[in-house]
Design a protein around this motif. Sequence first.
Motif, PDB file in Angstrom:
ATOM      1  N   MET A  32      39.232  63.687  54.914  1.00 23.24           N
ATOM      2  CA  MET A  32      38.984  62.290  54.584  1.00 23.24           C
ATOM      3  C   MET A  32      37.607  62.159  53.927  1.00 23.24           C
ATOM      4  N   LYS A  33      37.547  61.343  52.877  1.00 25.13           N
ATOM      5  CA  LYS A  33      36.307  61.112  52.150  1.00 25.13           C
ATOM      6  C   LYS A  33      35.939  59.633  52.277  1.00 25.13           C
ATOM      7  N   ILE A  34      34.701  59.357  52.676  1.00 26.57           N
ATOM      8  CA  ILE A  34      34.210  57.999  52.842  1.00 26.57           C
ATOM      9  C   ILE A  34      33.085  57.749  51.848  1.00 26.57           C
ATOM     10  N   ILE A  35      33.183  56.667  51.080  1.00 26.34           N
ATOM     11  CA  ILE A  35      32.130  56.292  50.144  1.00 26.34           C
ATOM     12  C   ILE A  35      31.598  54.921  50.537  1.00 26.34           C
ATOM     13  N   PHE A  36      30.294  54.834  50.775  1.00 30.05           N
ATOM     14  CA  PHE A  36      29.657  53.555  51.082  1.00 30.05           C
ATOM     15  C   PHE A  36      29.400  52.821  49.761  1.00 30.05           C
ATOM     16  N   LEU A  37      30.223  51.833  49.478  1.00 26.83           N
ATOM     17  CA  LEU A  37      30.061  51.059  48.250  1.00 26.83           C
ATOM     18  C   LEU A  37      28.861  50.133  48.336  1.00 26.83           C
ATOM     19  N   GLY A  38      28.633  49.584  49.530  1.00 27.70           N
ATOM     20  CA  GLY A  38      27.497  48.704  49.756  1.00 27.70           C
ATOM     21  C   GLY A  38      27.120  48.727  51.221  1.00 27.70           C
ATOM     22  N   THR A  39      25.846  48.522  51.515  1.00 27.07           N
ATOM     23  CA  THR A  39      25.367  48.616  52.906  1.00 27.07           C
ATOM     24  C   THR A  39      24.443  47.458  53.271  1.00 27.07           C
ATOM     25  N   GLY A  40      24.447  46.399  52.475  1.00 29.50           N
ATOM     26  CA  GLY A  40      23.546  45.281  52.717  1.00 29.50           C
ATOM     27  C   GLY A  40      24.222  44.121  53.426  1.00 29.50           C
ATOM     28  N   THR A  41      23.444  43.114  53.744  1.00 33.67           N
ATOM     29  CA  THR A  41      23.959  41.897  54.350  1.00 33.67           C
ATOM     30  C   THR A  41      24.473  40.963  53.251  1.00 33.67           C
ATOM     31  N   SER A  42      24.775  39.716  53.611  1.00 34.78           N
ATOM     32  CA  SER A  42      25.374  38.785  52.657  1.00 34.78           C
ATOM     33  C   SER A  42      24.451  38.466  51.484  1.00 34.78           C
ATOM     34  N   TYR A  43      23.134  38.608  51.657  1.00 41.11           N
ATOM     35  CA  TYR A  43      22.198  38.376  50.563  1.00 41.11           C
ATOM     36  C   TYR A  43      22.150  39.546  49.586  1.00 41.11           C
ATOM     37  N   GLY A  44      22.420  40.761  50.091  1.00 32.87           N
ATOM     38  CA  GLY A  44      22.140  41.952  49.312  1.00 32.87           C
ATOM     39  C   GLY A  44      20.638  42.203  49.286  1.00 32.87           C
ATOM     40  N   LEU A  45      20.256  43.386  48.828  1.00 30.57           N
ATOM     41  CA  LEU A  45      18.833  43.742  48.700  1.00 30.57           C
ATOM     42  C   LEU A  45      18.578  44.324  47.313  1.00 30.57           C
ATOM     43  N   PRO A  46      17.574  43.837  46.604  1.00 30.07           N
ATOM     44  CA  PRO A  46      16.616  42.813  47.032  1.00 30.07           C
ATOM     45  C   PRO A  46      17.237  41.423  47.034  1.00 30.07           C
ATOM     46  N   ILE A  47      16.659  40.535  47.821  1.00 29.04           N
ATOM     47  CA  ILE A  47      17.080  39.138  47.832  1.00 29.04           C
ATOM     48  C   ILE A  47      16.484  38.448  46.609  1.00 29.04           C
ATOM     49  N   ILE A  48      17.268  37.618  45.976  1.00 32.05           N
ATOM     50  CA  ILE A  48      16.798  36.910  44.783  1.00 32.05           C
ATOM     51  C   ILE A  48      15.511  36.137  45.088  1.00 32.05           C
ATOM     52  N   GLY A  49      14.478  36.393  44.309  1.00 28.35           N
ATOM     53  CA  GLY A  49      13.228  35.652  44.413  1.00 28.35           C
ATOM     54  C   GLY A  49      12.326  36.042  45.574  1.00 28.35           C
TER      55      GLY A  49
END
Length: 252
Positions: A1-18
Motif C-alpha cells: 500500500m502506498k500513502i501520499i499526503f496531499l495536504g497536512t494543514g488545517t482549514s486555513y492552510g499554511l501560510p495563512i493569507i495576510g
Amino acid sequence: MKIIFLGTGTSYGLPIIGSKHPVCLSKNPKDKRLRSSILIEKNKKVFLIDCSPDFRYQMLRCNYKKLDAIFVTHEHYDHIGGLDDIRPFYIKNKKPISIYGLRRVLENIKQRFYYFFSENKKSNILKLSIHELDQYKDFFFVEYFKIFPLSIWHGILPILGFRIENFAYITDASNIPIHTIQKLKNLDILVLNILRKKIQKSSILNESLKIVKKINPKKTYFTHISHLLGFHEEIQKKLPKNVDLAYDGLII
C-alpha cells in the motif's frame, strides 16, 4: 500500500493569507501546508480520503491520473470543497465515481453541489455513485478491500475516520470513543490530527501523544497541523522516535 499526503494543514492552510506569524513566513517547504487529504494506492486502485479545496493542485503535483473512490470524513468545506475538480476523472473514464460517507454528509454534498445531480443531461458533467455508511457498524467492501469506518467526534459533530488493513486515518478528532480505540489495535501506521483542546503547543502535543499511547501503533504521523504548533523542524525534534509530523508530499 502506498500513502501520499496531499495536504497536512488545517482549514486555513499554511501560510495563512495576510498572516505575519513566524511559521507562516517560514521558508521551509515542510511548513507550507495545503488543506488535509491523503491518497491511497493499492493493487492499481486509487482511493482519496477527503477532497480539499486544493484538490486540483494536489493531484497535479503528485501526477495521478486515476481515481476509483472517495471517502469523506465530514462535510466541512476544507474536506469537500474540491469535489467539482474531480470532473476530469469522470470525463476521461465515463464512469461514475463512488463516494462514501455518512448520510448527513452526502445529503449536504447533494445540496452544495446540486448540479452534479441535475436531470438535465447536458449540464450533468459529473456523476457520483453515492454510498451511505450509516448502516455499516463494522466494515464495508470497496473494490474487494475491507474498509472499517471509525466513529469519532469533531466537537459535537459525529464524523468518520477510516481503517484499511493495518493503516488508519483520523482527522479533525476532538475525542475518540473507547469502542473506536479498540478498533485501532495492531496498527502499523496511524495518521492522527493534532488534537487542539488548548492553545499552548505543549498541551496540544501532550493530548495527541496520550491518544497515540492508548492505540500503540508501530508508527504515527500527525496531520491537520496549525501554525500555532510551531516550526516543523523544531517540533519534530521533541517527538518520540516512532512519531513524526507529516508534511505535504510525504509518501509512505
